[in-house]
Design a protein around this motif. Structure first.
Motif, PDB file in Angstrom:
ATOM      1  N   PHE A 110      48.126  37.796  73.874  1.00 51.62           N
ATOM      2  CA  PHE A 110      49.401  38.251  73.334  1.00 51.62           C
ATOM      3  C   PHE A 110      49.195  38.704  71.905  1.00 51.62           C
ATOM      4  N   GLU A 111      49.852  39.799  71.567  1.00 51.28           N
ATOM      5  CA  GLU A 111      49.837  40.250  70.185  1.00 51.28           C
ATOM      6  C   GLU A 111      51.149  39.791  69.565  1.00 51.28           C
ATOM      7  N   ARG A 112      51.063  38.995  68.518  1.00 46.10           N
ATOM      8  CA  ARG A 112      52.253  38.454  67.876  1.00 46.10           C
ATOM      9  C   ARG A 112      52.739  39.411  66.783  1.00 46.10           C
ATOM     10  N   ARG A 113      54.023  39.722  66.788  1.00 44.95           N
ATOM     11  CA  ARG A 113      54.601  40.554  65.730  1.00 44.95           C
ATOM     12  C   ARG A 113      55.872  39.899  65.202  1.00 44.95           C
ATOM     13  N   LYS A 114      56.378  40.413  64.109  1.00 45.04           N
ATOM     14  CA  LYS A 114      57.678  39.944  63.596  1.00 45.04           C
ATOM     15  C   LYS A 114      58.705  41.047  63.817  1.00 45.04           C
ATOM     16  N   ASP A 115      59.876  40.701  64.371  1.00 49.63           N
ATOM     17  CA  ASP A 115      60.930  41.701  64.522  1.00 49.63           C
ATOM     18  C   ASP A 115      61.631  41.886  63.168  1.00 49.63           C
ATOM     19  N   PRO A 116      62.490  42.911  63.049  1.00 51.73           N
ATOM     20  CA  PRO A 116      63.130  43.180  61.743  1.00 51.73           C
ATOM     21  C   PRO A 116      63.995  42.019  61.247  1.00 51.73           C
ATOM     22  N   HIS A 117      64.308  41.062  62.127  1.00 52.94           N
ATOM     23  CA  HIS A 117      65.116  39.911  61.729  1.00 52.94           C
ATOM     24  C   HIS A 117      64.253  38.696  61.384  1.00 52.94           C
TER      25      HIS A 117
END
Lengths: 254, 254
Positions: free
Chosen positions: B190-197
């Motif tokens: 899994f590639e972990r990202r941060k959403d705009p929130h």
């Protein structure tokens, strides 16, 4: 043991909550489960959209993760992103309602365990026979006893155990039985209706066909108040037909 | 023959359109397929919401039905509500991309064929090996030849054929091979990202592990430019483990 617990009824369902509470007395339990019910999802996975993991407070101290995905997603993500360190066992359930015969094909609960098996971790699916009166405490009690007595590392590769527990008070359980997956199947039908715009639409209905009895059949054992334990394999090859098909293809092939 | 044709890439996909067009020259073809792509849906079915069937004009004269459901839904609904009279064969495909090894578990395409097998109808899933350059014409040509030479009524109960066709021009196909379902599997990550929130979210990524070669393995046959034909069974019981598990449970049970 460190146990990853998932289900297909959703993280708020009584089945997984009961099992998490009981297992936590003897094991380290990490709950990673769908945020909403994902019954009958089969072995669906989410590949076109991303997954979110929300921390959920389950008990006084317990934290679980609610995922906008399927049971198989939860196991994949749980093992790779939530579990820090080794997981010894994946459990999926306790499902509300049985997973017997061909249910296994459609079952989100069983797919959670199969995903564990694909990844190489001992895995068990557990279901309570009766949807309306599941007696989750009976199933949870079985699971705890089972883990005390049975060495899950003996489960062969690419194999999971599919457990169905009769929905009766604990003292009415007659024992444990290894069973074969029966041909019990759902005879579908559809009820046709008209929507307010004049279009036909269909509700899936139907009933079970139980024409494969015998002492070693999964549903017969459960009706007889035995806990049914069926080993199921990730690979679905029909071994009995391989040689015959091979000869036939030799005859007809280009 | 009267053929029910479904897929998981959706009714507008080139694979099913190519196959429908080719098969229609020799058979009576009824297309009932998901209105949108339902890849990796496993054997999901739709039980909590109703299904709509929209008539879709596919060719000059051909009418198909687009369903807001999964491949298994399409087969159930197609057989019960759309097909007036007997269906001789269910075909699911041509899928864009392979269904080899453990793909079978996740595949909507294969689940369409398994649903046919549950219902007692000869069933075949067909997939083109290469997602980017599928060569659907090669796969469609195989299917037509196969139906001319092979008597599908010989397929045993609760069994479907899982066919994978190399994505090459027809003249480069070396032949047909009956293969075993290999342990080829997807190693997820899994590639972990941060959403705009500010919340973490995850994209499923990964790659295939192909560590189960040998002449009779499904993926090895396809790489070697043979059409791979694997018989798969609806029931997933691990027969080899039954007796050992039975003895062990006898030892430890209550």
């Amino acid at each position: 043991m460190r146990i990853l617990l998932t289900n297909d009824d959703g993280i708020m369902a009584q089945g997984i909550r009961t099992l998490a509470r009981c297992l936590s007395k003897e094991h380290n339990v990490l709950v990673v489960a769908p945020e909403v019910e994902r019954s009958a999802t089969g072995h669906a996975i989410t590949i076109r959209t991303p997954l979110w993991a929300k921390e959920v407070k389950l008990g006084e101290e317990d934290i679980g993760y609610a995922i906008n995905g399927t049971p198989a997603d939860c196991v994949k993500l749980g093992l790779l992103a939530m579990a820090e360190g080794k997981i010894d066992l994946v459990i999926s359930g306790i499902n509300r309602g049985p997973n017997l015969g061909t249910d296994v094909l459609y079952s989100g609960t069983v797919s959670g365990a199969l995903e564990g098996a694909v990844t190489g971790i001992p895995s068990v699916a557990i279901s309570a026979e009766n949807f309306n009166e599941p007696y989750f405490e009976t199933a949870a009690h079985f699971m705890i006893e089972f883990l005390r007595r049975f060495d899950v590392t003996e489960i062969p590769e690419l194999t999971a155990l599919n457990v169905n527990v009769p929905s009766v008070p604990l003292h009415e359980i007659k024992g444990w039985k290894v069973t074969r997956q029966s041909k019990r199947r759902y005879k579908s039908d559809f009820e046709r209706r008209k929507d307010p715009h004049g279009n036909d639409y269909y509700w899936m209905i139907g009933e079970y066909i139980e024409d494969d009895p015998g002492e070693d059949s999964d549903y017969a054992a459960v009706s007889d108040r035995y806990v049914s334990i069926t080993p199921i394999h990730v690979l679905m090859q029909n071994n009995d037909y391989m040689e015959k098909l091979r000869k036939k293809i030799e005859e007809v092939k280009q």
